[in-house]
Design a protein around this motif. Structure first.
Motif, short mmCIF file in Angstrom:
data_model
loop_
_atom_site.label_atom_id
_atom_site.label_comp_id
_atom_site.label_asym_id
_atom_site.label_seq_id
_atom_site.Cartn_x
_atom_site.Cartn_y
_atom_site.Cartn_z
N TYR A 1 0.63 -1.25 0.15
CA TYR A 1 0.06 -0.09 -0.04
C TYR A 1 0.96 1.13 0.05
N GLY B 1 -5.31 8.87 1.67
CA GLY B 1 -5.26 7.65 2.88
C GLY B 1 -4.33 6.54 2.13
N LEU B 2 -4.68 5.24 2.46
CA LEU B 2 -3.95 4.36 2.03
C LEU B 2 -4.59 3.64 0.96
N LEU C 1 -4.19 0.44 -2.28
CA LEU C 1 -3.46 -0.73 -2.66
C LEU C 1 -2.69 -0.75 -3.78
N ASP D 1 -8.78 -13.41 7.24
CA ASP D 1 -8.05 -12.56 6.47
C ASP D 1 -7.81 -11.16 7.02
N GLU D 2 -7.55 -11.20 8.21
CA GLU D 2 -6.99 -10.03 8.97
C GLU D 2 -5.80 -9.75 8.41
N GLN D 3 -5.38 -8.37 8.08
CA GLN D 3 -3.94 -7.88 7.63
C GLN D 3 -3.43 -7.37 8.59
N PHE E 1 0.35 -4.95 9.63
CA PHE E 1 1.21 -4.07 8.51
C PHE E 1 2.79 -3.97 8.99
N ASN F 1 -14.72 -8.29 5.35
CA ASN F 1 -13.44 -7.85 6.26
C ASN F 1 -13.94 -6.43 6.71
N GLN G 1 -11.68 -3.90 9.43
CA GLN G 1 -10.64 -3.57 10.37
C GLN G 1 -10.64 -2.24 11.00
N PHE H 1 -7.83 0.39 12.62
CA PHE H 1 -6.13 0.60 12.96
C PHE H 1 -6.22 1.77 13.88
N GLN I 1 -3.16 4.66 13.78
CA GLN I 1 -1.62 5.21 13.17
C GLN I 1 -1.02 6.08 14.36
N LEU J 1 1.17 1.26 11.96
CA LEU J 1 -0.50 0.91 12.03
C LEU J 1 -0.65 -0.25 12.68
N ASN K 1 -3.16 -2.98 14.51
CA ASN K 1 -4.56 -3.64 14.48
C ASN K 1 -5.21 -3.29 15.94
N PHE L 1 -9.10 -4.08 15.90
CA PHE L 1 -10.11 -4.96 15.76
C PHE L 1 -10.22 -5.47 14.64
N TYR L 2 -10.57 -6.69 14.23
CA TYR L 2 -11.03 -7.34 12.99
C TYR L 2 -12.32 -7.75 13.27
N PHE M 1 -8.00 4.63 11.57
CA PHE M 1 -8.56 4.26 10.19
C PHE M 1 -9.60 3.05 10.44
N LYS N 1 -8.76 -6.99 -1.00
CA LYS N 1 -8.19 -5.85 -1.32
C LYS N 1 -8.80 -4.51 -0.29
N LEU N 2 -8.01 -4.31 0.82
CA LEU N 2 -8.53 -3.43 1.71
C LEU N 2 -8.80 -2.09 1.10
N PHE O 1 -9.35 1.74 2.43
CA PHE O 1 -9.57 2.50 3.78
C PHE O 1 -10.17 3.68 3.70
N GLY O 2 -10.67 4.24 4.72
CA GLY O 2 -11.45 5.71 4.93
C GLY O 2 -10.23 6.62 5.00
N GLN O 3 -10.77 7.70 5.25
CA GLN O 3 -9.64 8.84 5.21
C GLN O 3 -9.34 9.21 6.65
#
Lengths: 115, 108
Positions: free
Chosen positions: A35, A42-43, A45, A102-104, A106, B31, B33, B35, B37, B43, B45, B47-48, B86, B95-96, B98-100
């Motif tokens: 990413y 933001g982030l 992919l 599928d928790e990612q 980083f 999914n 999640q 995060f 930051q 970043l 984690n 919660f999932y 986030f 393919k995650l 992300f919000g802003q």
């Protein structure tokens, strides 16, 4: 347990040079991701890989090349760096696809500046 | 593609206050999640949580998948909670999106 590491952590390069960012994970996760994080976006992919020798494009793949010859490594190459590729790059990994698995996770990120 | 909106964009609180961060998404997800930051850019984690409610110490999260939103609760805020939070979702293709982010500042 080292988890997921990235190198270098900081890199300054010049326009037109080739740069490779390294990502290494010790969990034997199947999936790996790259990413980029930019102010205002933001982030996003860039590329991802489901397993060794299997890669696919993400949202912003132009200007980048990836390879994955070994499960634990997923290098990202900027073939000819441009100023617009100045960003913070994050590598991530996950066990596999599927609900509940599928928790990612980083890596610490690489801050790249292209002059 | 799926859209992810977080609110508020910025939040400034005094230490000890409680807060609620919201994440709305435009389609069903496999999914979700949350995060944190931190100021050093890492970043972390939190919660999932594609559905249901989870708690971890002072933090908890709830996702109502049928209504396409998730909430992150922070109770008794500490200065170390400062940073950007986030929310990220995917629809099963890994393919995650992300919000802003919500920038949280906790003042002592």
């Amino acid at each position: 347990d080292a988890g997921i590491t990235q190198s270098p952590r900081y890199k300054i390069t010049e326009t037109g040079r080739q740069v490779t960012l390294m990502c290494h994970q010790t969990w034997s996760h199947s999936y790996m991701f790259w990413y980029r994080q930019d102010l205002g976006h933001g982030l996003r992919l860039i590329y991802y890989s489901a397993a060794a020798d299997i890669t696919d494009k993400g949202e912003v793949p132009d200007g980048y090349v990836v390879s994955r010859s070994k499960t634990e490594n997923f290098p990202l190459t900027l073939e000819s760096a441009t100023r617009s590729q100045t960003s913070v790059y994050f590598c991530a990994s996950s066990v596999r696809a599927g609900v509940g698995s599928d928790e990612q996770f980083f890596g610490p990120g690489t801050r790249l500046t292209v002059l | 593609g799926i859209q992810v909106e977080q609110s508020p964009p910025d939040l400034i609180l005094q230490e000890g206050a409680n807060s609620t961060l919201r994440c709305n998404f435009s389609d069903s997800v496999n999914n979700l999640q949350w995060f944190h930051q931190n100021p050093w850019g890492q970043l972390i984690n939190l919660f999932y949580i594609p559905s249901g409610t989870k708690q971890n110490g002072r933090l908890s999260a709830t996702t109502v998948a049928t209504e396409r939103y998730s909430l992150l609760y922070i109770s008794s805020s500490q200065t170390t909670d400062s940073g950007v939070y986030f929310c990220a979702v995917d629809r099963g293709a890994q393919k995650l999106v992300f919000g802003q982010g919500t920038r949280l500042t906790i003042n002592p």
